[in-house]
Enzyme design. Structure first.
Site, PDB file in Angstrom:
ATOM      1  N   GLY A   6      38.489  45.395  41.749  1.00 14.26           N
ATOM      2  CA  GLY A   6      39.487  44.762  42.615  1.00 14.26           C
ATOM      3  C   GLY A   6      40.600  44.114  41.807  1.00 14.26           C
ATOM      4  O   GLY A   6      41.771  44.138  42.198  1.00 14.26           O
ATOM      5  N   ARG A  56      26.596  42.730  40.454  1.00 18.59           N
ATOM      6  CA  ARG A  56      25.994  41.390  40.484  1.00 18.59           C
ATOM      7  C   ARG A  56      24.741  41.353  41.366  1.00 18.59           C
ATOM      8  O   ARG A  56      23.820  40.584  41.108  1.00 18.59           O
ATOM      9  CB  ARG A  56      27.013  40.340  40.917  1.00 18.59           C
ATOM     10  CG  ARG A  56      28.193  40.266  39.947  1.00 18.59           C
ATOM     11  CD  ARG A  56      28.937  38.957  40.004  1.00 18.59           C
ATOM     12  NE  ARG A  56      30.283  39.087  39.490  1.00 18.59           N
ATOM     13  CZ  ARG A  56      30.620  39.153  38.197  1.00 18.59           C
ATOM     14  NH1 ARG A  56      29.691  39.089  37.271  1.00 18.59           N
ATOM     15  NH2 ARG A  56      31.874  39.289  37.826  1.00 18.59           N
ATOM     16  N   LYS A 112      33.415  41.462  49.000  1.00 21.26           N
ATOM     17  CA  LYS A 112      33.324  41.645  47.541  1.00 21.26           C
ATOM     18  C   LYS A 112      32.812  43.072  47.265  1.00 21.26           C
ATOM     19  O   LYS A 112      32.926  43.926  48.125  1.00 21.26           O
ATOM     20  CB  LYS A 112      32.412  40.564  46.934  1.00 21.26           C
ATOM     21  CG  LYS A 112      33.036  39.170  46.979  1.00 21.26           C
ATOM     22  CD  LYS A 112      34.273  39.090  46.097  1.00 21.26           C
ATOM     23  CE  LYS A 112      34.940  37.726  46.153  1.00 21.26           C
ATOM     24  NZ  LYS A 112      36.237  37.730  45.448  1.00 21.26           N
ATOM     25  N   LYS A 167      35.458  38.715  31.965  1.00 20.62           N
ATOM     26  CA  LYS A 167      36.106  39.864  32.610  1.00 20.62           C
ATOM     27  C   LYS A 167      37.478  39.483  33.155  1.00 20.62           C
ATOM     28  O   LYS A 167      38.465  40.197  32.934  1.00 20.62           O
ATOM     29  CB  LYS A 167      35.168  40.356  33.733  1.00 20.62           C
ATOM     30  CG  LYS A 167      35.541  41.661  34.356  1.00 20.62           C
ATOM     31  CD  LYS A 167      34.304  42.344  34.917  1.00 20.62           C
ATOM     32  CE  LYS A 167      33.867  41.775  36.255  1.00 20.62           C
ATOM     33  NZ  LYS A 167      34.746  42.176  37.366  1.00 20.62           N
ATOM     34  N   GLN A 221      43.382  36.672  42.565  1.00 24.28           N
ATOM     35  CA  GLN A 221      43.926  38.024  42.416  1.00 24.28           C
ATOM     36  C   GLN A 221      45.239  38.161  43.173  1.00 24.28           C
ATOM     37  O   GLN A 221      46.220  38.700  42.651  1.00 24.28           O
ATOM     38  CB  GLN A 221      42.929  39.051  42.950  1.00 24.28           C
ATOM     39  CG  GLN A 221      41.690  39.188  42.094  1.00 24.28           C
ATOM     40  CD  GLN A 221      40.700  40.191  42.661  1.00 24.28           C
ATOM     41  OE1 GLN A 221      40.875  40.701  43.761  1.00 24.28           O
ATOM     42  NE2 GLN A 221      39.655  40.477  41.912  1.00 24.28           N
ATOM     43  N   ARG A 236      37.587  47.716  50.383  1.00 25.03           N
ATOM     44  CA  ARG A 236      37.986  46.313  50.195  1.00 25.03           C
ATOM     45  C   ARG A 236      39.443  46.099  50.609  1.00 25.03           C
ATOM     46  O   ARG A 236      40.291  46.960  50.383  1.00 25.03           O
ATOM     47  CB  ARG A 236      37.739  45.906  48.735  1.00 25.03           C
ATOM     48  CG  ARG A 236      36.248  46.008  48.402  1.00 25.03           C
ATOM     49  CD  ARG A 236      35.929  45.566  47.020  1.00 25.03           C
ATOM     50  NE  ARG A 236      36.257  44.166  46.815  1.00 25.03           N
ATOM     51  CZ  ARG A 236      36.246  43.572  45.633  1.00 25.03           C
ATOM     52  NH1 ARG A 236      35.946  44.263  44.550  1.00 25.03           N
ATOM     53  NH2 ARG A 236      36.536  42.303  45.525  1.00 25.03           N
ATOM     54  N   ASP A 274      31.683  34.373  42.504  1.00 27.04           N
ATOM     55  CA  ASP A 274      30.959  35.539  41.992  1.00 27.04           C
ATOM     56  C   ASP A 274      29.491  35.222  41.650  1.00 27.04           C
ATOM     57  O   ASP A 274      28.728  36.134  41.318  1.00 27.04           O
ATOM     58  CB  ASP A 274      31.655  36.089  40.736  1.00 27.04           C
ATOM     59  CG  ASP A 274      33.049  36.622  41.047  1.00 27.04           C
ATOM     60  OD1 ASP A 274      33.291  37.023  42.196  1.00 27.04           O
ATOM     61  OD2 ASP A 274      33.897  36.628  40.136  1.00 27.04           O
TER      62      ASP A 274
HETATM   63  C1  S3P Z   1      39.069  37.369  40.142  1.00 27.57           C
HETATM   64  C2  S3P Z   1      39.164  36.587  41.252  1.00 27.57           C
HETATM   65  C3  S3P Z   1      38.120  36.536  42.287  1.00 27.57           C
HETATM   66  C4  S3P Z   1      36.792  37.069  41.774  1.00 27.57           C
HETATM   67  C5  S3P Z   1      36.954  38.355  41.041  1.00 27.57           C
HETATM   68  C6  S3P Z   1      37.888  38.185  39.854  1.00 27.57           C
HETATM   69  C7  S3P Z   1      40.193  37.357  39.177  1.00 27.57           C
HETATM   70  O1  S3P Z   1      38.527  37.338  43.369  1.00 27.57           O
HETATM   71  O2  S3P Z   1      35.888  37.235  42.833  1.00 27.57           O
HETATM   72  O3  S3P Z   1      35.705  38.814  40.581  1.00 27.57           O
HETATM   73  O4  S3P Z   1      40.013  37.839  38.047  1.00 27.57           O
HETATM   74  O5  S3P Z   1      41.275  36.883  39.540  1.00 27.57           O
HETATM   75  P1  S3P Z   1      39.515  36.724  44.509  1.00 27.57           P
HETATM   76  O6  S3P Z   1      40.750  36.305  43.824  1.00 27.57           O
HETATM   77  O7  S3P Z   1      39.777  37.840  45.464  1.00 27.57           O
HETATM   78  O8  S3P Z   1      38.722  35.613  45.104  1.00 27.57           O
END
Ligand code: S3P
Length: 433
Positions: A94, A392, A345, A14, A169, A122, A318
């Site tokens: 997110g 999840r 989350k 993903k 992210q 969030r 995750d």
């Molecule tokens: C992700 C980063 C993680 C993860 C999310 C996907 C990404 O979040 O929990 O499911 O694709 O960069 P955070 O960067 O907020 O930790």
């Protein structure tokens, strides 16, 4: 008792799929994405990008079926993106809302972002305050820090950021803005996170520097990058449910093919190995800049204790819900610390895990930033499993049900499609009675 048997390739990763779709906006022309995740979250990214001017076409295999489905992503280039009159609806995702905020921040038009009830709770300021500091105008429409919000993009100024949250992210959103900003943008993370962004930047020829391990510097992208091809490997976060189920069910033997084993994602493997599970990582190789491997899991061992703290949590952020199920099945203790991030989350995963496991007869102590699970070699069950509409949590409940002595009824299985629409049928296919 049931066991798991057979070979499986879970759907595309993903995180990598989101990046392949969103980074196509940095090119002008047609990018090809093989193995794209079918997750609803990734459909949210594609839908939002379509509203900004990108086009998507799915080409399915024909003839003897040897060719994989490919997604053709046609991008007008960064300077061809246009305003969307309708809000961009990121659904539950997110990654979509945060990364696309960085993408539109450099564009002189207004974009409204919104999401489902979970996404609306969030925190967004962790990204948006930095985009404001670079020159974008952010207006929260209902509550400070939360969607819905509007971004009015601008000519951005590059800046140095020492982040206080170890988030891939946030890092990626700022870098996307930095690629449209005057001067240098430097993002330093407090700890290592998944490095899919750096790996894909390298693979698709986005120029960047890496002065230290957790630091990336970009400048304005003067020309669109050449259209690229990405092969998305199988998602370790989806594979994790099968790893835990197989490790806990005696007689199981499964092979999970082409799984991404990025060092920023592989905590579930090392944690299960430390607990004593029989897991082999074989045939390690590279695909589109990512490390991938085949993972062989056998259910022939008793699991023991393990602890997870902030020094390595990001690599399994995750996977904590499903690791908790393995801990409940163990004859040891799982101590989780420094994990307050799990409260923001898709649900408050600390209290969701603790509540569900207790209802299923497992001994758990909750703290502000973690929990302790005392495994007694089984899960009693006989309870309803609350998913909180979190994919999840729902998948963890399904695995808990497979392992428990009595029935575990998951309240909402439909949210599983957020990351893995065919999870239940794949699990059924691997289950031998
Ligand atoms: C992700 C980063 C993680 C993860 C999310 C996907 C990404 O979040 O929990 O499911 O694709 O960069 P955070 O960067 O907020 O930790």
């Amino acid at each position: 008792m049931v066991s798991l048997k057979g070979t499986l390739q879970v759907p595309g990763d993903k995180s990598i799929s989101h990046r392949a779709l969103i980074f196509a906006a940095l090119s002008r022309g047609v990018c090809k994405v093989y193995g794209l995740s079918p997750a609803f979250d990734c459909i949210s990214s594609a839908d939002c990008l379509r509203q900004l001017g990108l086009k998507f076409e799915r080409r399915s295999p024909s003839g003897n079926g040897l060719r994989e489905t490919v997604f053709l992503v046609t991008s007008p280039g960064l300077d061809g993106l246009h305003r969307s009159d309708a809000p961009l609806f990121a659904g539950n995702s997110g990654t979509t809302i945060r990364l696309l905020s960085g993408l539109v921040a450099g564009h002189p038009f207004k974009t409204v972002f919104d999401g489902d009830d979970s996404l609306r709770t969030r925190p967004m300021a962790r990204v948006l305050r930095h985009l404001s500091e670079m020159g974008a105008k952010v207006t929260y429409q209902e509550r400070e820090n939360y969607a819905p919000f509007e971004i009015e993009g601008n000519l951005l100024k590059g800046k140095d950021f020492d982040l206080d949250v170890a988030s891939a992210q946030v890092q990626t959103a700022i870098l996307l803005a930095g690629l449209q900003a005057d001067g240098k943008t430097r993002v330093k993370l407090p700890a290592a996170v998944r490095d899919h962004t750096a790996r894909m930047f390298k693979h698709i020829n986005v120029p960047f520097e890496q002065p230290s391990e957790n630091e990336i510097v970009v400048t304005r992208l003067e020309e669109p990058i050449e259209p690229f091809t990405v092969n998305v490997p199988a998602d370790i976060s989806s594979a994790a449910f099968f790893m835990v189920a197989a490790a806990c069910l005696p007689g199981s033997e499964i092979l999970l093919n082409n799984v991404v084993v990025n060092p920023g994602r592989d905590l579930v493997i090392s944690v299960l190995q430390e607990m004593g599970a029989d897991i082999e990582v074989t045939n390690q190789r590279e695909r589109s800049g990512e490390l991938i491997a085949d993972i062989l899991v056998r259910g022939d061992r008793t699991l023991g204790s393990v602890s997870i703290d902030g020094t390595r949590l990001a690599a399994g952020i995750d996977e904590i819900p499903i690791i908790a199920i393995a801990a409940a099945m163990s004859h040891g203790t799982l101590t989780l610390k420094d994990a307050a991030e799990l409260r923001v989350k898709e649900s408050d995963r600390l209290s969701a895990i603790v509540g569900n496991l207790r209802a299923c007869g497992v001994t758990v102590t909750e703290s502000d930033d973690g929990f302790v699970i005392e495994g007694k070699g089984g899960i009693k069950g006989g309870a309803e499993w609350k998913s909180y509409d979190d994919h999840r949590m729902a998948m963890s409940g399904v695995v808990a049900g497979l392992l428990a002595e009595q029935i575990v009824r998951v309240d909402n299985e439909s949210c599983i499609a957020v990351s893995y629409p065919d999870f239940i049928s794949d699990l059924r296919r691997m289950t031998v009675v």
